[in-house]
Design an enzyme around this catalytic site. Structure first.
Site, PDB file in Angstrom:
ATOM      1  N   PRO A   2      40.436  32.898  47.029  1.00 35.53           N
ATOM      2  CA  PRO A   2      38.993  32.715  47.165  1.00 35.53           C
ATOM      3  C   PRO A   2      38.320  34.021  47.574  1.00 35.53           C
ATOM      4  O   PRO A   2      38.813  34.743  48.441  1.00 35.53           O
ATOM      5  CB  PRO A   2      38.876  31.662  48.274  1.00 35.53           C
ATOM      6  CG  PRO A   2      40.161  30.899  48.199  1.00 35.53           C
ATOM      7  CD  PRO A   2      41.199  31.914  47.801  1.00 35.53           C
ATOM      8  N   GLU A   3      37.201  34.316  46.924  1.00 34.80           N
ATOM      9  CA  GLU A   3      36.463  35.537  47.210  1.00 34.80           C
ATOM     10  C   GLU A   3      35.177  35.185  47.953  1.00 34.80           C
ATOM     11  O   GLU A   3      34.987  34.040  48.371  1.00 34.80           O
ATOM     12  CB  GLU A   3      36.187  36.284  45.904  1.00 34.80           C
ATOM     13  CG  GLU A   3      37.459  36.651  45.145  1.00 34.80           C
ATOM     14  CD  GLU A   3      37.192  37.342  43.816  1.00 34.80           C
ATOM     15  OE1 GLU A   3      36.163  38.034  43.691  1.00 34.80           O
ATOM     16  OE2 GLU A   3      38.018  37.185  42.895  1.00 34.80           O
ATOM     17  N   LYS A  60      36.129  37.790  53.566  1.00 31.88           N
ATOM     18  CA  LYS A  60      36.744  36.529  53.151  1.00 31.88           C
ATOM     19  C   LYS A  60      37.209  35.698  54.352  1.00 31.88           C
ATOM     20  O   LYS A  60      37.927  34.719  54.183  1.00 31.88           O
ATOM     21  CB  LYS A  60      37.925  36.818  52.220  1.00 31.88           C
ATOM     22  CG  LYS A  60      37.539  37.615  50.966  1.00 31.88           C
ATOM     23  CD  LYS A  60      38.757  37.994  50.147  1.00 31.88           C
ATOM     24  CE  LYS A  60      38.394  38.930  48.997  1.00 31.88           C
ATOM     25  NZ  LYS A  60      39.578  39.333  48.205  1.00 31.88           N
ATOM     26  N   ARG A 318      47.301  44.336  39.059  1.00 28.02           N
ATOM     27  CA  ARG A 318      46.277  43.301  38.964  1.00 28.02           C
ATOM     28  C   ARG A 318      45.731  43.258  37.551  1.00 28.02           C
ATOM     29  O   ARG A 318      45.590  44.279  36.877  1.00 28.02           O
ATOM     30  CB  ARG A 318      45.126  43.580  39.941  1.00 28.02           C
ATOM     31  CG  ARG A 318      45.557  43.819  41.383  1.00 28.02           C
ATOM     32  CD  ARG A 318      46.135  42.587  42.021  1.00 28.02           C
ATOM     33  NE  ARG A 318      45.142  41.551  42.191  1.00 28.02           N
ATOM     34  CZ  ARG A 318      44.308  41.469  43.234  1.00 28.02           C
ATOM     35  NH1 ARG A 318      44.343  42.399  44.183  1.00 28.02           N
ATOM     36  NH2 ARG A 318      43.444  40.473  43.328  1.00 28.02           N
TER      37      ARG A 318
END
Length: 328
Positions: A2-3, A60, A318
């Site tokens: 989650p960002e 976050k 990534r």
């Protein structure tokens, strides 16, 4: 993971349902979820009898500011009651308004730790990859991956559900700043909606870095809260390839990138975040931004602007998604 928009969605949801409610107990089902204190007995003892004044977000991380409801006399009691009243007045607008220009914690200067820690401490949470905070009736069946339960005098409970078990929780004792216990807060850069995150700041941070811009945007010391999803989206809207070196960005490109970072985050908050796997808000509802994403997780699909097939490449381990035509 989650960002910022997902964590902000959870924060706003928690502020709608948990404020001024007292924690009367709980249960720790997986000890390693606790980052501090590591003892379940001490963690629950610190929270018992504390009421939630306000939920804050830093990057976050989620932090619940705590107070003791029974503390009617003594230094700071009137101020605490005033804070709770002010919070109640503001909650109705928080669910619809954009995040304020600054997202500091109480008493926090832009480059320093908190000056006036909460009188009953803080409850800290990091969702990591698969963490969820769910506000439910205790009669609801317990999900398999429930790690911590906090029971409230209102008859509801807050469940921390985490399939991958990377999520963490902290109780920061009163009189201590969260950064002293939650050390991951210390290196965080400015919030994307804060005054500190200006075009000039972003240009100064980028123009001397010989690294891909996508990697720089994921660096939480440069700007807090951005991850894979919204870095890809902002770069697409700016027409910048993810592998382009920071040193090759013009001031005008940085200006466009700055504006698009802010805009894409606001758009996602409005859509209540993105769900590609496990993210849920406090009511267990998916985020809606994924259905409107420009490039993220759309490799092999046509670009929504030009029809070119969206490509994907690896940068420092990534994935990065982009349109070969729109991002030249």
């Amino acid at each position: 993971m989650p960002e910022l928009p997902e964590v902000e969605t959870v924060r706003r949801g928690l502020n709608q349902v948990t404020l001024n409610q007292t924690i009367q107990g709980g249960e720790v089902l997986l000890d390693r979820t606790l980052a501090y204190p590591t003892s379940a007995v001490n963690f629950l003892a610190g929270l018992q009898g504390a009421a939630i004044v306000q939920w804050h977000r830093r990057g976050k991380y989620l932090l619940a500011e705590l107070d003791r409801e029974g503390r009617e006399d003594g230094e700071g009691a009137g101020e605490a009651r005033g804070v709770r009243h002010e919070v109640r007045e503001k909650i109705a607008s928080q669910a619809t308004n954009h995040e304020p220009r600054t997202n500091r914690l109480p008493g926090q200067n832009p480059k320093s730790k908190i000056q006036n820690p909460s009188p009953a401490g803080f409850l800290g949470v990091h969702l990591r990859m698969t963490g969820q905070l769910l506000w439910v009736d205790p009669a609801e069946p317990l999900p398999k991956h429930t790690r911590v339960r906090l029971l409230f005098t209102s008859g509801y409970e807050l469940r921390f559900v985490d399939q991958r078990t990377f999520g963490q929780m902290w109780w920061v004792p009163p009189g201590m700043a969260p950064e002293e216990i939650m050390t991951g807060l210390q290196p965080l850069g400015p919030e994307p909606f804060s005054e500190e995150f200006s075009v000039s700041y972003l240009y100064e941070q980028l123009h001397h870095r010989h690294r891909p811009i996508k990697s720089a945007l994921l660096d939480q010391a440069i700007v807090a809260g951005i991850g894979n999803i919204y870095a890809d989206e902002a770069l697409f809207l700016s027409g910048i390839r993810p592998e382009k070196l920071c040193t090759r960005l013009s001031r005008n490109q940085v200006r466009q990138l700055h504006a698009n970072i802010v805009q894409v985050l606001l758009d996602s908050i409005e859509a209540k975040g993105t769900t590609f796997s496990t993210f849920r808000n406090v009511e267990g509802v998916n985020g809606n931004y994924g259905g409107r994403a420009w490039v993220y997780a759309r490799d092999g699909q046509p670009c929504r602007t030009c029809g070119t097939v969206i490509a994907r490449l690896k940068l420092a381990g990534r994935s990065a998604h982009f349109c070969p035509k729109c991002q030249k």
